[in-house]
Design a protein around this motif. Sequence first.
Motif, mmCIF file in Angstrom:
data_model
loop_
_atom_site.group_PDB
_atom_site.id
_atom_site.type_symbol
_atom_site.label_atom_id
_atom_site.label_comp_id
_atom_site.label_asym_id
_atom_site.label_seq_id
_atom_site.Cartn_x
_atom_site.Cartn_y
_atom_site.Cartn_z
ATOM 1 N N LYS A 1 -3.289 3.237 -1.195
ATOM 2 C CA LYS A 1 -2.960 4.596 -0.586
ATOM 3 C C LYS A 1 -3.372 5.139 0.833
ATOM 4 O O LYS A 1 -2.987 5.524 1.740
ATOM 5 C CB LYS A 1 -3.102 5.800 -1.745
ATOM 6 C CG LYS A 1 -2.769 7.079 -1.302
ATOM 7 C CD LYS A 1 -3.154 8.104 -2.151
ATOM 8 C CE LYS A 1 -2.687 9.414 -1.734
ATOM 9 N NZ LYS A 1 -2.893 10.710 -3.014
ATOM 10 N N ARG B 1 -2.092 2.828 3.851
ATOM 11 C CA ARG B 1 -0.975 3.289 4.125
ATOM 12 C C ARG B 1 -1.220 4.530 4.984
ATOM 13 O O ARG B 1 -0.315 4.673 6.153
ATOM 14 C CB ARG B 1 -0.053 3.523 3.113
ATOM 15 C CG ARG B 1 0.530 2.375 2.321
ATOM 16 C CD ARG B 1 1.492 2.465 1.202
ATOM 17 N NE ARG B 1 2.059 1.559 0.536
ATOM 18 C CZ ARG B 1 3.082 1.511 -0.223
ATOM 19 N NH1 ARG B 1 3.858 2.516 -0.483
ATOM 20 N NH2 ARG B 1 3.707 0.511 -0.775
ATOM 21 N N PRO C 1 4.586 5.172 4.706
ATOM 22 C CA PRO C 1 4.925 6.331 3.441
ATOM 23 C C PRO C 1 3.846 5.843 2.356
ATOM 24 O O PRO C 1 3.969 4.706 2.051
ATOM 25 C CB PRO C 1 6.511 5.963 3.418
ATOM 26 C CG PRO C 1 6.696 4.799 3.779
ATOM 27 C CD PRO C 1 5.704 4.633 5.147
ATOM 28 N N ASN C 2 3.392 6.788 1.678
ATOM 29 C CA ASN C 2 2.585 6.553 0.634
ATOM 30 C C ASN C 2 3.345 6.235 -0.699
ATOM 31 O O ASN C 2 3.003 5.778 -1.673
ATOM 32 C CB ASN C 2 1.838 7.944 0.377
ATOM 33 C CG ASN C 2 0.650 7.826 1.019
ATOM 34 O OD1 ASN C 2 0.080 6.941 1.422
ATOM 35 N ND2 ASN C 2 0.114 9.219 1.625
ATOM 36 N N THR C 3 4.778 6.811 -0.655
ATOM 37 C CA THR C 3 5.572 6.501 -1.999
ATOM 38 C C THR C 3 6.693 5.443 -1.432
ATOM 39 O O THR C 3 6.707 5.153 -0.357
ATOM 40 C CB THR C 3 6.475 7.728 -2.156
ATOM 41 O OG1 THR C 3 7.160 8.132 -1.143
ATOM 42 C CG2 THR C 3 5.489 8.725 -2.614
ATOM 43 N N GLY C 4 7.237 4.730 -2.620
ATOM 44 C CA GLY C 4 8.169 3.798 -2.205
ATOM 45 C C GLY C 4 7.772 2.365 -2.185
ATOM 46 O O GLY C 4 6.257 2.381 -2.149
ATOM 47 N N THR C 5 8.608 1.417 -2.090
ATOM 48 C CA THR C 5 8.137 0.247 -2.109
ATOM 49 C C THR C 5 8.197 -0.479 -0.768
ATOM 50 O O THR C 5 9.236 -0.296 -0.048
ATOM 51 C CB THR C 5 9.158 -0.694 -3.157
ATOM 52 O OG1 THR C 5 8.613 -0.399 -4.231
ATOM 53 C CG2 THR C 5 8.428 -2.403 -3.069
ATOM 54 N N ASP D 1 14.552 2.209 -2.514
ATOM 55 C CA ASP D 1 13.484 2.715 -2.381
ATOM 56 C C ASP D 1 12.625 1.823 -1.462
ATOM 57 O O ASP D 1 11.397 1.834 -1.122
ATOM 58 C CB ASP D 1 12.648 2.885 -3.654
ATOM 59 C CG ASP D 1 12.434 1.703 -4.479
ATOM 60 O OD1 ASP D 1 13.525 0.722 -4.416
ATOM 61 O OD2 ASP D 1 11.404 1.271 -5.192
ATOM 62 N N ASP E 1 3.687 -4.253 -1.059
ATOM 63 C CA ASP E 1 3.640 -4.559 -2.404
ATOM 64 C C ASP E 1 3.904 -6.053 -2.469
ATOM 65 O O ASP E 1 3.459 -6.654 -3.616
ATOM 66 C CB ASP E 1 4.586 -3.799 -2.997
ATOM 67 C CG ASP E 1 4.343 -2.224 -3.049
ATOM 68 O OD1 ASP E 1 3.408 -1.709 -3.626
ATOM 69 O OD2 ASP E 1 4.946 -1.350 -2.162
#
Length: 414
Positions: free
Chosen positions: A229, A232, A238-242, A275, A317
Motif C-alpha cells: 500500500k 503504491r 491505485p491502492n485497490t485492484g490487481t 480488476d 502483485d
Amino acid sequence: MNKMIKVVHLQTHLPSSGNAAFRLHQALNQNGVHSRMLSLTSDVAPNTNLNHLNLKATIVARLNSKFHNRHNENVIEKFGLFSYPVLGTDISNHHFVREADVIYIHWVLAGFLNFSGLEKLMKLGKPIIFFMHDMWTITGGCHHSFTCTKYSGTCSKCQMFENAKTNGLPAKELRKKVRLYHKYDNLNFVSPSNWLYELAKKSVLTKDKPLFHIPNLVDTTIFKPADKKTVRQILNLPNTGTLIGFGAISPKSPYKGWSYLKKAFELVAEQGREDIGIVIFGSDYDQEIEQALPFKCYFVGRLRDEYSSALVYNAVDLFVAPSLAETFGLVILESLRCGTPVVAFKTGGIPELIRHKKNGYLAKYKDSLDLAEGILFCLNMLSSGEALPEFDTEVIVKQHLALYKQIAPNKFIG
C-alpha cells in the motif's frame, strides 16, 4: 577475509541501476576484495574505484557504430543483435588494468574493445575472466543463437543474414575468436546460468577452456519486501485492484516476447478479470502498447536507480517476463527478492530461478495460452515469491573467491 587481491571489471557502459557487473563489483568490495570498474561511458560519477574513458574513446566508439550498422544491414530482425567489433580503445596501460591481479571482461562491445584491444589485455599474462552475459563470447557474433548450434563448428551460412554465405562474416569472426582464444592460456569463462555453461562446453571456442558457473546477484538491502500500500502511494498507483508488472527497455525487442504477452493478456481478459492493471517500466509511454492491451496501463518510465526498481516490484502483485532469449533473468531475481512471484517462459537460464508453481510459473515456450494460465494461477494461488538460497550474495561471493584461489593462487591471501 582476503585484503590483497585486486580485480578490475571492464564494461562498455555503467548504468545506475539493473547492472550485474556493478553489483558484483560492489559486493566484492564489501567482502574484502579491492575491486574497480572501468567503462567507456557511465551514468555513475567517477571515484577512486570507478572510472570511464575520455572523449577520444567515445569518438572511436561512434565511428565503430557506423561499421556496426553496415554489418547489420542484412541481419534478419527476429534473430536479434549481431556484433563484429572493428574499432576500440587500447586500455592495457590504464592504471586500473596495470594494478589489477585479475581482469573481468563483461559486455565490452559497441566500440569499447575490439579484437586488438582484447588481445593486448591477454598479452599482459594476467588471469582474465570473461563473464558471459549473453552468447556473444561463444559464437561467431550473435548474442543469442536461439535454436542454432553452428557455433560448435564453423558458423557458416548464418541464419541471421539474408542470403548468408558459407564464408560470411560470422564464420570469419568465429575463426578470429578461435585463433585468439587458443593462443592464450590465461583465459577463463564464467556463466551466470547452468544453461549457458552447458552451451559453452559445446562451443568450438570454449569447450577446451576453463569454464565456471557462478550466478548473478542482487543487493538484498535494496531488493526486499515492502508494504504494498505504501509503495503504491509513492508511485501514484491505485491502492485497490490487481497490478501486473512488465519490464523492458524495448518491450517490442525480438528478445522480449511482446506479441506472446499481448495475446496472453487478451486471454486473461476473456476470463472477466476487469480488476487488473498493467505497470510497464523500462520504457516511456507507448500509445501502441496501451491501445493493444485490454487493461488499464501505467507507464512508470525508465527507472534510474535500484530503489525505484524495488518499489515497482513491491507495488505489483505479479511480474511477467515473457523473454524468448534470456541468459540469466536478473529482473526475475529482483522480483523474487521483493517477494513478488514471476511468470515466464521455460527458456534459457530462467528455469534455474523459478520453481514451477512454488515461487512462480514456468510456461511452455512461446505458448500464450500457457502464459495466460500461469498468470491466472499465480493471481489465484500464489501470494508471494521467494529467491532460492543458491542466489544469496554470500554464497556467490565465496564462489568468486574460490575462483581467484584457483586462477591466481600467488595473489590470493585469505
